[in-house]
Structures are given as structure tokens and as C-alpha cells.
Motif scaffolding. Sequence first.
Motif, PDB file in Angstrom:
ATOM      1  N   ARG A  69      16.580  -6.171   2.138  1.00  0.00           N
ATOM      2  CA  ARG A  69      16.534  -6.126   3.600  1.00  0.00           C
ATOM      3  C   ARG A  69      15.116  -5.881   4.119  1.00  0.00           C
ATOM      4  N   TYR A  70      14.323  -5.197   3.299  1.00  0.00           N
ATOM      5  CA  TYR A  70      12.975  -4.804   3.742  1.00  0.00           C
ATOM      6  C   TYR A  70      11.872  -5.621   3.087  1.00  0.00           C
ATOM      7  N   THR A 125      -4.007  -4.283   3.585  1.00  0.00           N
ATOM      8  CA  THR A 125      -3.891  -2.887   3.157  1.00  0.00           C
ATOM      9  C   THR A 125      -3.629  -2.773   1.664  1.00  0.00           C
ATOM     10  N   VAL A 126      -4.397  -1.889   1.017  1.00  0.00           N
ATOM     11  CA  VAL A 126      -4.130  -1.466  -0.363  1.00  0.00           C
ATOM     12  C   VAL A 126      -3.403  -0.134  -0.238  1.00  0.00           C
ATOM     13  N   ILE A 127      -2.218  -0.027  -0.815  1.00  0.00           N
ATOM     14  CA  ILE A 127      -1.365   1.123  -0.562  1.00  0.00           C
ATOM     15  C   ILE A 127      -1.050   1.884  -1.844  1.00  0.00           C
ATOM     16  N   PHE A 145       4.450  12.050   3.373  1.00  0.00           N
ATOM     17  CA  PHE A 145       5.644  11.263   3.094  1.00  0.00           C
ATOM     18  C   PHE A 145       6.417  11.005   4.387  1.00  0.00           C
ATOM     19  N   MET A 146       6.903   9.799   4.528  1.00  0.00           N
ATOM     20  CA  MET A 146       7.683   9.449   5.708  1.00  0.00           C
ATOM     21  C   MET A 146       9.080  10.042   5.588  1.00  0.00           C
ATOM     22  N   LYS A 147       9.641  10.474   6.727  1.00  0.00           N
ATOM     23  CA  LYS A 147      10.972  11.068   6.707  1.00  0.00           C
ATOM     24  C   LYS A 147      12.023  10.077   6.254  1.00  0.00           C
ATOM     25  N   SER A 148      11.805   8.816   6.530  1.00  0.00           N
ATOM     26  CA  SER A 148      12.747   7.766   6.148  1.00  0.00           C
ATOM     27  C   SER A 148      12.114   6.849   5.115  1.00  0.00           C
ATOM     28  N   ARG A 149      12.835   6.625   4.022  1.00  0.00           N
ATOM     29  CA  ARG A 149      12.318   5.682   3.021  1.00  0.00           C
ATOM     30  C   ARG A 149      12.314   4.262   3.570  1.00  0.00           C
ATOM     31  N   LYS A 150      13.145   3.998   4.587  1.00  0.00           N
ATOM     32  CA  LYS A 150      13.136   2.680   5.205  1.00  0.00           C
ATOM     33  C   LYS A 150      11.765   2.391   5.820  1.00  0.00           C
ATOM     34  N   LYS A 151      11.186   3.414   6.465  1.00  0.00           N
ATOM     35  CA  LYS A 151       9.856   3.245   7.045  1.00  0.00           C
ATOM     36  C   LYS A 151       8.813   3.016   5.956  1.00  0.00           C
ATOM     37  N   LEU A 152       8.961   3.757   4.853  1.00  0.00           N
ATOM     38  CA  LEU A 152       8.044   3.566   3.737  1.00  0.00           C
ATOM     39  C   LEU A 152       8.154   2.144   3.197  1.00  0.00           C
ATOM     40  N   LYS A 179       9.209  -0.578   4.682  1.00  0.00           N
ATOM     41  CA  LYS A 179       8.669  -1.557   5.626  1.00  0.00           C
ATOM     42  C   LYS A 179       7.145  -1.583   5.574  1.00  0.00           C
ATOM     43  N   ARG A 180       6.545  -0.383   5.433  1.00  0.00           N
ATOM     44  CA  ARG A 180       5.083  -0.323   5.373  1.00  0.00           C
ATOM     45  C   ARG A 180       4.569  -0.945   4.081  1.00  0.00           C
ATOM     46  N   MET A 181       5.252  -0.659   2.971  1.00  0.00           N
ATOM     47  CA  MET A 181       4.855  -1.237   1.688  1.00  0.00           C
ATOM     48  C   MET A 181       5.002  -2.755   1.700  1.00  0.00           C
ATOM     49  N   ALA A 182       6.073  -3.235   2.321  1.00  0.00           N
ATOM     50  CA  ALA A 182       6.325  -4.679   2.361  1.00  0.00           C
ATOM     51  C   ALA A 182       5.227  -5.422   3.112  1.00  0.00           C
ATOM     52  N   GLY A 183       4.612  -4.754   4.102  1.00  0.00           N
ATOM     53  CA  GLY A 183       3.573  -5.410   4.878  1.00  0.00           C
ATOM     54  C   GLY A 183       2.195  -5.368   4.256  1.00  0.00           C
TER      55      GLY A 183
END
Length: 372
Positions: A195-196, A206-208, A267-274, A276-280
Motif C-alpha cells: 500500500r505504501y 533523499t538518502v535515508i 522515530f515517527m509515531k506511526s510506521r505508516k508515516k515512516l 511513506k517517507r522511505m518510499a519517497g
Amino acid sequence: MRIGIVSDIAYPWVKGGLQHTEHIEAMHLANEHEVLFFTLRFKGMKSTFTKYGIHYICVADADIDRLYVNGIRSTRLALLFARALPKFLSKYKLDAIFVNTMPYLHLPAVKRYCRANGTKLIMDAIEIWDMKYWQKYLGAFRGIAAYYYVNRVLKGADYYIANSSTTSQGLQRIGIEPDKIRVFSPVVDLKEMSRYASKSDKGDGTVIFAGRFIKEKRLDLWIDVVAKAHSINKNVRGLIIGTGPESDSIMRKIADSGYNFISVQPFMKSRKKLYKRMAGASLLLNMSEREGLSAIAIESLALRTPVLLPSYTPIPAEVKQKCVVDDINLLPKRVDEMVRASKNRYLQKVGTLSEFDTGMINSVFDDLLGVH
């Protein structure tokens, strides 16, 4: 069945790749079994409570800021956990115990309980260190003592879940029979990750990296690589997500060097946010010199963001072969290339990630526990 999970730290009150994996395993097992999770009590936790379908039993109070002392896991907290655990275990009749082997001092108590109660014991083995690494971690004398102690207390389980082929080989080197070892790494929910996953073939420059800020992650080298890549290509930016004992030194290095193109966030409170950020992002760079499996690398690949590793990486072959690997001196140039290019160009080796799918958790444990 009534299954006890024993681990001195628990997600999400203490965040880390290993803790997140244990958390997912516990939730899946709780769908079919009664799960009791024995751990230390950190901020935000009650002495006993039920959450995520898991009954948590906190055996002693702990402070997350004292989890690490001088960059290594606190022996005092490990001893506190080991001494407090037997009293709480004795209150319950468990059919099986799944125990996180680190930080090892609690293992004799767990084994005594299992022998006395006829409880099946499964050890969760993440890393098996040789004497040289123990000495590097604890010093010459303490390292030798720890090496022999750990190799002794790791023996005696009914089964072992090794998170990688490297860990399985390490267990066999210390005398564990191969037929007692199951290599299993349930670190990603592939259905959810889809989904993400990145819909674009181009990252945002971005290098993450995301994880616990400990010395072994070598974020000092990570910063150097990103800085050199930025000097080649001004579109390269860095993002480090997490927290830990090295937070101050990381922030100081970035500030003192004037690297305003590298940002750090907790760390983000939601892994969904993490996710989404990694996917971008354009790529994930993991410079760690100590890594049992690298859940974050697998998550990145599942999100269609390629992973770059130095040639010295200890990440096992089943993960490394899906990543881009290069000599440390060539990494800045490689970062530049990956930022400029199509992400799919560096995902050709990914193939299937089904061996890391959390959907297999219950069937693997049912097999080990003889549940039909």
C-alpha cells in the motif's frame, strides 16, 4: 496454548528493529494463543496490562536513558531483569517460552523454569559473536568471559529461531544441532507494504536511514558518505530517523560541519508515516558494522526503495544479494548515481521477499510447538 515471551525491552515503549519484530510475532501469536510478555517497565507502561491482545507483565522498573552505558547495553539493567524474572515466571504455568537471547543474563532462569515445568523452550537468536567481537565490545578480559558464558547459556533449548543464515551458522559453530534451528525472519507484512510502496520510479534525492542511534550503526560514516555525495550533487540530501545514546554526537557532528542538507528526526509515531517517507526517498544507506539481519533494509526493498551497503557489511547473504554493495571509498559516487537514476535500475535483484513475510508466523510456531 499459553505462550510466554521473554524480552527485557518491548516495542513500542523501546523502539528498534528487533523489538518491532518481536511485537509483530507476539500480536500474530495472540490471535491463536494466550500470550504473556515478560519485560522491564519503561515510561508509559503499567505493572501489568493488556494491549494488542498481549498480556504484559513488567518485572522491574527501568529508565530508557540508562539502557546503554558508554555505548554498550547496561549490565545493571540486564542483571535487574535476570534477578526479577523468576518470581514472576513462577506465578504462571506456561506451555512454551519464546525468549530473546540478548542480553543473555536471564537465560539460566528461563531454562530452570522450563526444566522444572516441562515447558518447551524456543530461543530467538539474532547475532552470534566471535571472541574478537566480544573483546571489541567489552574489552579484553570481560570480552573473553562473555564469549564463554554466552556460548554455554545458549545451549539447551528445544528449538532456535535464527533470523538469518549467518546466525544459523554461528549457532552450529557453538554446537547447536542443525535440526533444532529454523531460519525465519518475519519482518515485513508484504500485503501492507504494497500500500505504501513507491509509485514513482524516481526518488526525491533523499538518502535515508532509520534505527537506533548506537555506535555500531556507524552513523558517523553515514554522515561522511552523504556529505561527500552532496559535494558531487547538490540535490543529495540526508535524513536520519531515530534516537539513542549516540544522538548528541550525531547532532554535534552535523552542526559543527555545517551540514544543513542532513536532518535528524525522532522515530515517527506511526510506521505508516515512516513507510511513506522511505518510499519517497532515493535510497536507504546502511553503514552498520553490526547487524543481525537489517529489517530496515528489507522494509526499504519492499517499499521499492533501493538499499546501498558498504562491502564490509555483516548483513547476511540472503539480504545483501538484493542490495547494491560497494567499497566504502566508492559509496559517495554510487549515491550520486543512484539519486540521478531510475530506482528500478537498482531493484533488479529483489525478486521475492516472501521469506520475510509476517504472514508465516503462526504456521512456523505451530510447527515448532507441535500444534495441529
